[in-house]
Structures are given as C-alpha cells and as structure tokens.
Design an enzyme around this catalytic site. Structure first.
Site, PDB file in Angstrom:
ATOM      1  N   HIS A  46      -6.559 -13.322  -7.836  1.00 54.38           N
ATOM      2  CA  HIS A  46      -7.397 -12.346  -7.143  1.00 54.38           C
ATOM      3  C   HIS A  46      -8.793 -12.367  -7.760  1.00 54.38           C
ATOM      4  O   HIS A  46      -8.939 -12.591  -8.954  1.00 54.38           O
ATOM      5  CB  HIS A  46      -6.801 -10.938  -7.236  1.00 54.38           C
ATOM      6  CG  HIS A  46      -7.400  -9.998  -6.233  1.00 54.38           C
ATOM      7  ND1 HIS A  46      -8.625  -9.402  -6.424  1.00 54.38           N
ATOM      8  CD2 HIS A  46      -6.963  -9.579  -5.021  1.00 54.38           C
ATOM      9  CE1 HIS A  46      -8.914  -8.646  -5.372  1.00 54.38           C
ATOM     10  NE2 HIS A  46      -7.924  -8.736  -4.506  1.00 54.38           N
ATOM     11  N   LYS A  90       0.849  -1.195   0.000  1.00 52.33           N
ATOM     12  CA  LYS A  90       0.000   0.000   0.000  1.00 52.33           C
ATOM     13  C   LYS A  90       0.887   1.249   0.000  1.00 52.33           C
ATOM     14  O   LYS A  90       1.996   1.192   0.518  1.00 52.33           O
ATOM     15  CB  LYS A  90      -0.913   0.003   1.231  1.00 52.33           C
ATOM     16  CG  LYS A  90      -1.739  -1.261   1.424  1.00 52.33           C
ATOM     17  CD  LYS A  90      -2.845  -1.380   0.407  1.00 52.33           C
ATOM     18  CE  LYS A  90      -3.692  -2.625   0.678  1.00 52.33           C
ATOM     19  NZ  LYS A  90      -4.813  -2.754  -0.266  1.00 52.33           N
TER      20      LYS A  90
END
EC number: 4.1.1.39
Length: 475
Positions: free
Chosen positions: A294, A175
């Site tokens: 994902h 992140k």
C-alpha cells in the site's frame, strides 16, 4: 607567508565561493549506459539562472557543497560528481525548467533504494536557491537494476500460485477500516471471499490497535480463508498487514502468517520505509509469501505539480525494493489519476522494457531486464458500473479492489461480492467475444444484471455515483 599558506597555494587551492554552473553544468556531456539519469522540474528563485539552478541540484545531490573545500583535491570530482547536462523550459509554465542530471553509478550502494533516495531526493529539496523542485523520473541503468532482487515472486508466479488466469483479480478492503472486533472482521472476510472475490484486504491503518490486536485478526482471517476455499474450490487470500513499529515486530508478524499457511501479507512501504520493505520482501521470497504493497502517504510526496516526487519514481523504487502488488490509481473512481500518466507508470510496473514517451510522462527508456513485474491495484470509489472501463483500460494483469463497492451492497457482503464477480466475468467474456467495452460497457452490465439479482441491485444503488473532478497530476 606561512608554510601552510604556501602549501595551499602550491596545490592550487583557492578558498571562497564559486558558481555551481562552473563545475556542475556540463551541456557537452554524453551520458553513459551506467549513469543514473534524473529529470527534475526546477523552479528557481527570482534572479537565479536556470543553468545555475540545475547545476546546484546536480552538486547538492552528489559531491558539491556551498564553498570550495580542501578535500576536493583528495578525490576525482570528474569521476564522482553529478552533472546537469541539459535544461529545457516546461511548456505553458512560467519560470519552470526540466533539468536533466546524470549521476555516476559509483555514488550509490548496490541494492539500496534507501541510499539512492538519500542522495537524489535528500537535502537538495530544501535548497534556498530553488522555490520548488520535483523529481519527475529516473532512468535506472541495467548495471544497477541487477543489484536488486525486486518483487518476491512477480505476476506469472502469483497466477500459478493462485491458479487464476485470463482475468483481473478481484479484491475488497474491509470497512469500516477501524473499530471492528477480530471476529466480526473475519466474518466480513469470509462473506466476501465466499461470494466470489479472490482477496480481501486490511486497510493500510489496520496494524495492532486496542480494538483488534494483530494476532487475533490473523487467526480469524485465516479461518475465513480456509472456510471460503473449502466452499468455493478456489484459492483465496487476505492481505494481512504486517506493518509494525519496528522491523523485528514486522518480521514476527510475517512469520506467523507463514505458519498459518496464508498466501499473502501486506506492507505500507512509504510509512514503513524502504529498508523495512526490502527486508520484508526478502523474507516473503524465501518463504513463499506474496507481498501486497500500500502507498499510504504518497500524496504528501507526489500530489503537488511543482514540488516533491512523481509517483512513477516511487513505483520504480517499489519494483526495485520488492512487492507483488501496489496501489497505483484508477483513472475512474474517487482518487487522483490522469489516464495517460497512470498508464505510463502502470507499464513501468508490469513490463520488461518501456520506451521513452513524454506524452505519458515517461522521460527515459527503462529496461528492467529479468526483474519480475508488479500487479497494479485499482481501488478507491469504484463500483460495478466502472467494471467495463477498468477491464478495458488495465487489462488482465491488475487487481480490482472494491471496498465500499462490495460492502455497501444493500443485501450484504456476499451479494456484493457476487455482483462484482458477475460484472467482471461478463466484461471479460464480452471482451473475448470482440465487443467494445468502452462503448458497450453499460449495455454489457445491464445484460448480465438480467441473470443476476445481486448485480441488478448493485446497479440500482450506484447508478448515479460519479466522482467528476479534474486531475491534478497532468503534464
């Protein structure tokens, strides 16, 4: 009467529209071992009987159309048509029914999830006679399972490649998910891997944007992996997202990852599509790469209770199409996932044979025979206080993915990774000693924090963080 009309009459053709249930509702039908079985949650329009709605689903997802056609006489409908063989009301829901449909295996191309879904969840979902339609589960027969190669490697081969046994694997999504330069991105990966994580991860929407092109990211992440491996003596990896705008570019990125010698790549299988996913899975199998999956976009498909497709179906489809990891809900944390239902499709991912269990949302017994299992990935709003519950609920064969729960540590990325690794090792040790993680989890974490200042700092930061919302995905 013209000769043409006489010909029509002579073969028994009668033009017009007739009710679907006259042909496609067959409650006397006994299912075959080779049938693909589907459980649909059907919400008919007012005035449409459930038998007609269930038959319409069977017809429109197999051989039927809205009117009688000449060419029905040129094939054997009894051999090829889908059949609605049972209908039951949904307890506690008004005007909702579970319609069970059996499809002959010859309706589907071998080894093609794309073709299977094009029929079963195709145009029928826009059918006007239905207010809503949801595919709750599929039974894939062994005869069809054996036409798929499945995961590139599977759980045991992955553990052997990584030389990691007896505990869940630890990961971290880097992140902020967008905006970092490739060099800073690689630095964050290195710090997390050096601190004790097994994997770091590209976020699902990191592909090849102007701020960080894919080739630069791959190079800096590979450098981070090798540096962390040299310092820790452990095998490390980073999920390099190979998802691209076309299959050729996707494979090119996977080839470059293989040339760098990294152990794993990644794909967004729903936005990328099943055809692309299966192609990448075949490449990974042939070239020794693990494949992380994902599920971006899944909630568009599976979040509504009465329309769309349940994630357990998407999970089965992924196991067939190919993937070694897939994100699959946490039970705890910020993302959707009710405990029994989540554990139901986790078993469908990992186990060889799963019995029917309606209490966990499993409508059919599923036998995967020799197809390898998929590691379920836990991610989304989890931190060190969740570690006992995650270890207890999901056991060793899972990946625990802490993004903010690593990078949000007040001392930095490496201490955040240390805190997670210490918490995990403490929970595994306590479990192996016979302690109850469900009731003693917080105490176990506090004891470990006495010997780890990194864990103590993490415990203090996240001691009040909870995500308390009722799950939407219930039976």
């Amino acid at each position: 009467m013209s000769p043409q009309t006489e010909t029509k009459a002579s073969v028994g053709f009668k033009a017009g529209v007739k009710e679907y249930k006259l042909t496609y509702y067959t409650p006397e039908y006994e299912t075959k071992d080779t049938d693909i079985l589907a459980a649909f949650r059907v919400t008919p329009q007012p005035g449409v009987p459930p038998e007609e709605a269930g038959a319409a689903v069977a017809a429109e997802s197999s051989t039927g159309t809205w009117t009688t056609v000449w060419t029905d006489g040129l094939t054997s409908l009894d051999r090829y048509k889908g059949r609605c063989y049972h209908i039951e009301p949904v307890p506690g829901e008004e005007d909702q029914f579970i319609a069970y449909v059996a499809y002959p295996l010859d309706l589907f191309e071998e080894g093609s999830v794309t073709n299977m879904f094009t029929s079963i969840v195709g145009n029928v979902f826009g059918f006007k006679a239905l207010r809503a339609l949801r595919l709750e589960d599929l039974r894939i027969p062994i005869a069809y399972v054996k036409t798929f190669e499945g995961p590139p490697h599977g759980i045991q081969v992955e553990r052997d490649k990584l030389n990691k046994y007896g505990r869940p694997l630890l990961g971290c999504t880097i992140k902020p998910k967008l905006g970092l330069s490739a060099k800073n991105y690689g630095r964050a990966c290195y710090e997390c891997l050096r601190g004790g994580l097994d994997f770091t991860k590209d976020d699902e929407n990191v592909n090849s944007q102007p701020f960080m092109r894919w080739r630069d990211r791959f190079l800096f992440c590979a450098e981070a992996i090798y540096k962390a491996q040299a310092e820790t003596g452990e095998i490390k990896g980073h999920y390099l997202n190979a998802t691209a705008g076309n299959c050729e570019e996707m494979i090119k990125r996977a080839v470059f990852a293989r040339e760098l010698g990294v152990p794993i790549v990644m794909h967004d299988y729903l936005t990328g599509g099943f055809t692309a996913n299966t192609s990448l899975s075949h490449y990974c199998r042939d070239n020794g790469l693990l494949l992380h999956i994902h599920r971006a976009m899944h909630a568009v498909i599976d979040r509504q209770k009465n329309h769309g497709m349940h994630f357990r179906v998407l999970a089965k489809a992924l196991r067939m199409s190919g993937g070694d990891h897939i994100h699959s809900g946490t039970v705890v944390g910020k993302l959707e996932g009710e405990r029994d239902i989540t554990l139901g499709f986790v078993d469908l991912l990992r186990d060889d044979y799963i019995e029917k269990d309606r209490s966990r949302g499993i409508y059919f017994t599923q036998d995967w025979v020799s197809m390898p299992g998929v590691l379920p990935v836990r991610s989304g709003g989890i931190h060190v206080w969740h570690m006992p519950a995650l270890t207890d609920i999901f056991g060793d064969d899972s990946v625990l993915q802490f993004g903010g729960g690593t990078l949000g540590h007040p001392w930095g990325n490496a201490p955040g990774a240390v805190a997670n690794r210490v918490a995990l090792e403490a929970c595994v040790k306590a479990r192996n000693e016979g302690r109850n993680l469900a009731s003693e989890g917080n105490e176990i974490i506090r004891e470990a924090a006495k010997w780890s200042p990194e864990l103590a700092a993490a415990c203090e930061v996240w001691k009040e963080i909870k995500f308390i919302f009722a799950a939407v995905d219930t039976l």
